[in-house]
Scaffold this active site. Structure first.
Site, mmCIF file in Angstrom:
data_model
loop_
_atom_site.group_PDB
_atom_site.id
_atom_site.type_symbol
_atom_site.label_atom_id
_atom_site.label_comp_id
_atom_site.label_asym_id
_atom_site.label_seq_id
_atom_site.Cartn_x
_atom_site.Cartn_y
_atom_site.Cartn_z
ATOM 1 N N ASP A 80 11.696 3.069 2.762
ATOM 2 C CA ASP A 80 12.814 3.509 1.922
ATOM 3 C C ASP A 80 14.137 3.746 2.661
ATOM 4 O OD1 ASP A 80 12.471 6.059 3.164
ATOM 5 O OD2 ASP A 80 11.179 6.770 1.538
ATOM 6 N N HIS A 87 6.316 -0.660 8.554
ATOM 7 C CA HIS A 87 5.954 -1.491 7.397
ATOM 8 C C HIS A 87 7.157 -2.189 6.777
ATOM 9 C CE1 HIS A 87 2.044 1.077 6.819
ATOM 10 N NE2 HIS A 87 1.996 0.276 7.862
HETATM 11 P P1 NAD Z 1 0.006 8.053 1.146
HETATM 12 O O1 NAD Z 1 0.590 7.884 -0.199
HETATM 13 O O2 NAD Z 1 -1.291 7.410 1.453
HETATM 14 O O3 NAD Z 1 -0.193 9.604 1.415
HETATM 15 C C1 NAD Z 1 0.822 10.520 1.161
HETATM 16 C C2 NAD Z 1 0.465 11.797 1.876
HETATM 17 O O4 NAD Z 1 1.585 12.662 1.801
HETATM 18 C C3 NAD Z 1 -0.731 12.537 1.258
HETATM 19 O O5 NAD Z 1 -1.613 12.930 2.297
HETATM 20 C C4 NAD Z 1 -0.091 13.757 0.606
HETATM 21 O O6 NAD Z 1 -0.927 14.888 0.644
HETATM 22 C C5 NAD Z 1 1.132 13.967 1.485
HETATM 23 N N1 NAD Z 1 2.244 14.669 0.864
HETATM 24 C C6 NAD Z 1 2.596 14.686 -0.445
HETATM 25 N N2 NAD Z 1 3.696 15.440 -0.621
HETATM 26 C C7 NAD Z 1 4.061 15.904 0.608
HETATM 27 C C8 NAD Z 1 5.125 16.719 1.075
HETATM 28 N N3 NAD Z 1 6.036 17.205 0.233
HETATM 29 N N4 NAD Z 1 5.204 16.990 2.409
HETATM 30 C C9 NAD Z 1 4.276 16.497 3.264
HETATM 31 N N5 NAD Z 1 3.244 15.711 2.862
HETATM 32 C C10 NAD Z 1 3.142 15.415 1.559
HETATM 33 O O7 NAD Z 1 1.157 7.661 2.182
HETATM 34 P P2 NAD Z 1 1.058 6.859 3.523
HETATM 35 O O8 NAD Z 1 0.042 7.446 4.407
HETATM 36 O O9 NAD Z 1 2.452 6.662 3.980
HETATM 37 O O10 NAD Z 1 0.476 5.476 2.917
HETATM 38 C C11 NAD Z 1 0.707 4.391 3.407
HETATM 39 C C12 NAD Z 1 1.574 3.390 2.569
HETATM 40 O O11 NAD Z 1 2.390 3.892 1.545
HETATM 41 C C13 NAD Z 1 2.534 2.834 3.552
HETATM 42 O O12 NAD Z 1 2.224 1.488 3.714
HETATM 43 C C14 NAD Z 1 3.931 2.966 2.941
HETATM 44 O O13 NAD Z 1 4.668 1.798 3.204
HETATM 45 C C15 NAD Z 1 3.631 3.128 1.497
HETATM 46 N N6 NAD Z 1 4.611 3.881 0.670
HETATM 47 C C16 NAD Z 1 5.888 4.142 1.102
HETATM 48 C C17 NAD Z 1 6.760 4.863 0.292
HETATM 49 C C18 NAD Z 1 8.170 5.122 0.783
HETATM 50 O O14 NAD Z 1 8.730 4.324 1.535
HETATM 51 N N7 NAD Z 1 8.762 6.242 0.363
HETATM 52 C C19 NAD Z 1 6.331 5.320 -0.954
HETATM 53 C C20 NAD Z 1 5.004 5.027 -1.368
HETATM 54 C C21 NAD Z 1 4.158 4.315 -0.541
#
Ligand code: NAD
Length: 239
Positions: free
Chosen positions: A100, A115
């Site tokens: 992002d 990624h």
């Molecule tokens: P994930 O979705 O698997 O896990 C998210 C984690 O964040 C969970 O463990 C959750 O408990 C935790 N979490 C939720 N709210 C939080 C907060 N306020 N503070 C701290 N932690 C919090 O995410 P991941 O491990 O990054 O998964 C991998 C894939 O998701 C990546 O390939 C990534 O590219 C993609 N992704 C990216 C975005 C983005 O760029 N914002 C959004 C969605 C998914």
């Protein structure tokens, strides 16, 4: 416990952050997993894979266009800003799984995007890459070479950019503190970065409101949101 962690952080020479979707949750961008994650609404394996793209490129483009709109409208939150500010006091490197661009928008200078980025597009065949300045309409974008363009992100089953990954391992192996936040640590190979840090006897600190598969391997697990915990960390340096 917080005092002990604070002391170690204040004396650290190099802090490496490993971040994931959760750090952007407080900016209104949904995560994949965890409470209210995107996984609950879509079958992401139907969308974030190269097979899905070739089967239905328009559907995958529509999904990314929709996500990009949300990301353009979002703003960095105190978690992103705290990491950027920490970079003024100590050597900080951010290894992010996020696509992002919010770390860079908050002012972090040393960010490796493991990624890729939703803000860039690339050709499926030639070397063309470009940053997106305006919203794309929901038609299939075609490269000048005649082949279809795709988001410059790493899909499930694809390899990471080898140069970025090599540097990520080097940084992880050199840090004395690694702060892992907003990631479920289930996506490989990003979830191996804490192991490289541990080989250098780095202190591993996890910030996540929920337990992860690697919580037991952490030196400290703080069950807080990244915006709250990282704002507390940065205040240690200000004083
Ligand atoms: P994930 O979705 O698997 O896990 C998210 C984690 O964040 C969970 O463990 C959750 O408990 C935790 N979490 C939720 N709210 C939080 C907060 N306020 N503070 C701290 N932690 C919090 O995410 P991941 O491990 O990054 O998964 C991998 C894939 O998701 C990546 O390939 C990534 O590219 C993609 N992704 C990216 C975005 C983005 O760029 N914002 C959004 C969605 C998914």
């Amino acid at each position: 416990m917080f005092k002990e962690v604070a002391k170690k952080i204040k004396n650290s020479k190099k802090i490496v952050f490993v971040t994931g979707a959760g750090i952007s949750q407080e900016s209104g961008i949904p995560t994949f997993r965890g409470k209210d994650g995107l996984w609950r609404k879509y079958d992401v394996m139907q969308l974030a894979t190269i097979n899905a793209f070739y089967e239905n490129p328009l559907l995958v483009w529509e999904w990314y266009n929709e996500r990009r709109k949300g990301i353009f409208a979002a703003k960095p939150n105190p978690g992103h800003y705290a990491i950027a500010e920490l970079g003024k006091y100590v050597d900080v490197v951010v290894l992010t799984q996020n696509i992002d661009g919010l770390h860079q928008r908050a002012g972090s200078l040393n960010v490796l995007e493991l990624h890729g980025s939703i803000i860039r597009i690339k050709c499926t065949v030639c070397n063309f890459k470009e940053e997106i300045k305006n919203e794309l309409n929901d038609v299939l974008p075609i490269c000048k070479c005649g082949n279809i363009l795709r988001p410059d992100v790493v899909w499930f089953g694809e390899s990471l950019d080898q140069d970025i990954w090599k540097h990520a391992i080097i940084h992880a192996s050199q840090c004395d503190v690694m702060i892992i936040t907003g990631t479920s640590l289930v996506v490989s190979p990003a979830n191996t970065l804490p192991i490289y840090a541990k080989q250098n006897n780095a202190m591993l600190i996890e910030i996540n409101p929920e337990k992860t598969v690697m919580s037991l391997n952490m030196d400290y697990s703080l069950r807080k949101s990244s915006a709250v915990a990282l704002s507390e960390f940065v205040s240690i340096f200000r004083n």
